[in-house]
Scaffold this motif. Structure first.
Motif, PDB file in Angstrom:
ATOM      1  N   GLU A 220       1.829   0.174   6.204  1.00 43.00           N
ATOM      2  CA  GLU A 220       2.038   0.144   4.971  1.00 43.00           C
ATOM      3  C   GLU A 220       1.699  -1.099   4.424  1.00 43.00           C
ATOM      4  O   GLU A 220       1.367  -1.022   3.105  1.00 43.00           O
ATOM      5  CB  GLU A 220       3.687   0.133   4.857  1.00 43.00           C
ATOM      6  CG  GLU A 220       4.460  -0.152   3.423  1.00 43.00           C
ATOM      7  CD  GLU A 220       3.876   1.352   2.598  1.00 43.00           C
ATOM      8  OE1 GLU A 220       4.259   1.109   1.261  1.00 43.00           O
ATOM      9  OE2 GLU A 220       3.530   2.315   3.087  1.00 43.00           O
ATOM     10  N   VAL A 221       1.606  -2.237   4.982  1.00 42.62           N
ATOM     11  CA  VAL A 221       1.000  -3.319   4.713  1.00 42.62           C
ATOM     12  C   VAL A 221      -0.638  -3.277   4.433  1.00 42.62           C
ATOM     13  O   VAL A 221      -0.766  -3.690   3.320  1.00 42.62           O
ATOM     14  CB  VAL A 221       1.265  -4.591   5.633  1.00 42.62           C
ATOM     15  CG1 VAL A 221       0.282  -5.776   5.111  1.00 42.62           C
ATOM     16  CG2 VAL A 221       2.506  -4.899   5.966  1.00 42.62           C
ATOM     17  N   LEU A 222      -1.058  -2.619   5.230  1.00 41.36           N
ATOM     18  CA  LEU A 222      -2.529  -2.099   4.824  1.00 41.36           C
ATOM     19  C   LEU A 222      -2.578  -1.501   3.545  1.00 41.36           C
ATOM     20  O   LEU A 222      -3.583  -1.884   2.968  1.00 41.36           O
ATOM     21  CB  LEU A 222      -3.206  -1.413   6.052  1.00 41.36           C
ATOM     22  CG  LEU A 222      -3.691  -2.215   7.475  1.00 41.36           C
ATOM     23  CD1 LEU A 222      -4.019  -1.395   8.716  1.00 41.36           C
ATOM     24  CD2 LEU A 222      -4.898  -3.158   7.275  1.00 41.36           C
ATOM     25  N   ARG A 223      -1.895  -0.398   3.536  1.00 39.16           N
ATOM     26  CA  ARG A 223      -1.899   0.287   2.356  1.00 39.16           C
ATOM     27  C   ARG A 223      -1.719  -0.567   0.911  1.00 39.16           C
ATOM     28  O   ARG A 223      -2.719  -0.431   0.132  1.00 39.16           O
ATOM     29  CB  ARG A 223      -0.949   1.730   2.279  1.00 39.16           C
ATOM     30  CG  ARG A 223      -1.167   2.308   1.246  1.00 39.16           C
ATOM     31  CD  ARG A 223      -0.109   3.485   1.107  1.00 39.16           C
ATOM     32  NE  ARG A 223       1.359   2.830   0.722  1.00 39.16           N
ATOM     33  CZ  ARG A 223       1.615   2.330  -0.266  1.00 39.16           C
ATOM     34  NH1 ARG A 223       1.092   2.692  -1.403  1.00 39.16           N
ATOM     35  NH2 ARG A 223       2.946   2.018  -0.655  1.00 39.16           N
ATOM     36  N   LEU A 224      -0.853  -1.321   0.998  1.00 42.38           N
ATOM     37  CA  LEU A 224      -0.403  -2.097  -0.113  1.00 42.38           C
ATOM     38  C   LEU A 224      -1.490  -3.232  -0.644  1.00 42.38           C
ATOM     39  O   LEU A 224      -1.970  -3.479  -1.327  1.00 42.38           O
ATOM     40  CB  LEU A 224       0.882  -2.914   0.028  1.00 42.38           C
ATOM     41  CG  LEU A 224       2.167  -1.977  -0.012  1.00 42.38           C
ATOM     42  CD1 LEU A 224       3.368  -2.747   0.821  1.00 42.38           C
ATOM     43  CD2 LEU A 224       2.485  -1.454  -1.242  1.00 42.38           C
ATOM     44  N   ALA A 225      -2.033  -3.842   0.747  1.00 39.04           N
ATOM     45  CA  ALA A 225      -2.884  -4.679   0.468  1.00 39.04           C
ATOM     46  C   ALA A 225      -4.219  -4.106  -0.047  1.00 39.04           C
ATOM     47  O   ALA A 225      -4.944  -4.863  -0.966  1.00 39.04           O
ATOM     48  CB  ALA A 225      -3.472  -5.505   1.721  1.00 39.04           C
TER      49      ALA A 225
END
Length: 254
Positions: free
Chosen positions: A216-221
């Protein structure tokens, strides 16, 4: 966002001139910091000075976000009790001389310096930072700094919640204000470029990697990097970067 700013502060973001390597620039910037903290007027008025330099611990993880490779950069963070303390320091001729002498390698010429409001998302008291990551985001022309700060505040709320509980020991957003612009420009700094700074810390390297590898962090970033034109393959990428860092406290009067 809930502010936990306790004292006044400003930061200087110093880019290396084209003729200096990262190592050469860091050595020269470190000499400037040492000369600053040796001055009696600084010892009297400054609460804390941190010098933040790049390392390679998180390079592979930062590269996944799509940001351009960071230019050699040194960040200095200054904390002081009041504007009166700052005013006394910046008007002192011995400090002015240190900054004037730094012009032989462009310390002020390639810099952005500004006072900041610090909004902290995560704070684990008593935990020593083993890894620090610094992100510097330029303000795209379609946004004001306040709008950019609001959007990144919302983004940080989402990232801080992934995973739960957060493995981060500190997570904060530094937003520009104009409280000391006149003071800093009188010291020879150019007018500041509109940008914001985020700082994240974890006790262990594996904790920071866990955050960066979270789906989820990868997606948001990645979505944010694309939305604001920070991607290294953009037609006109905004001047932004992210890097892991070494933090050296040059003075602390707490």
């Amino acid at each position: 966002m809930s502010s936990t700013t306790k004292r006044s502060c400003f930061i200087g973001i110093h880019k290396a001139p084209p003729n200096l390597s990262r190592e050469e620039f860091e050595a020269k910037a470190g000499a400037v910091a040492d000369a600053i903290v040796a001055l009696p007027v600084v010892q009297k008025n400054l609460l804390k000075l941190e010098m933040i330099t790049q390392n390679t611990l998180m390079d592979k993880h930062m590269n996944v976000f799509g940001l351009p490779e960071p230019a050699p950069t040194v960040v200095m963070s200054f904390e002081y009790e009041s504007l009166e303390n700052l005013d006394e320091m910046l008007k002192d001729p011995t400090l002015q001389k240190v900054f004037e002498e730094s012009d032989d390698f462009g310390f002020r010429k390639y810099a952005t310096a500004f006072a900041a409001d610090v909004f902290t998302k995560v704070e684990a008291p008593g935990v020593t930072a083993g890894v620090t990551v610094i992100a510097i985001f330029a303000c795209p022309p379609q946004f004001s700094v306040d709008q950019l700060g609001q959007k990144f505040g919302e983004l940080m709320d989402k990232i801080a919640a992934q995973p739960t509980p957060s493995p981060l020991s500190h997570y904060s957003l530094w937003l520009q204000n104009d409280a000391v612009d006149k003071h800093l420009q009188a010291l020879g700094y150019p007018a500041p470029k509109p940008l914001i700074v985020a700082r994240a810390e974890s006790e262990h390297l594996d904790h920071m990697k866990e955050i960066c590898e979270h789906s989820e962090v990868l997606r948001l970033a990645k979505e944010t990097v694309q939305e604001f034109g920070y991607h290294r393959d953009s037609d006109n990428p905004a001047e932004s970067c992210c890097f892991s860092a070494d933090v050296v406290t040059k003075i602390s009067n707490y």
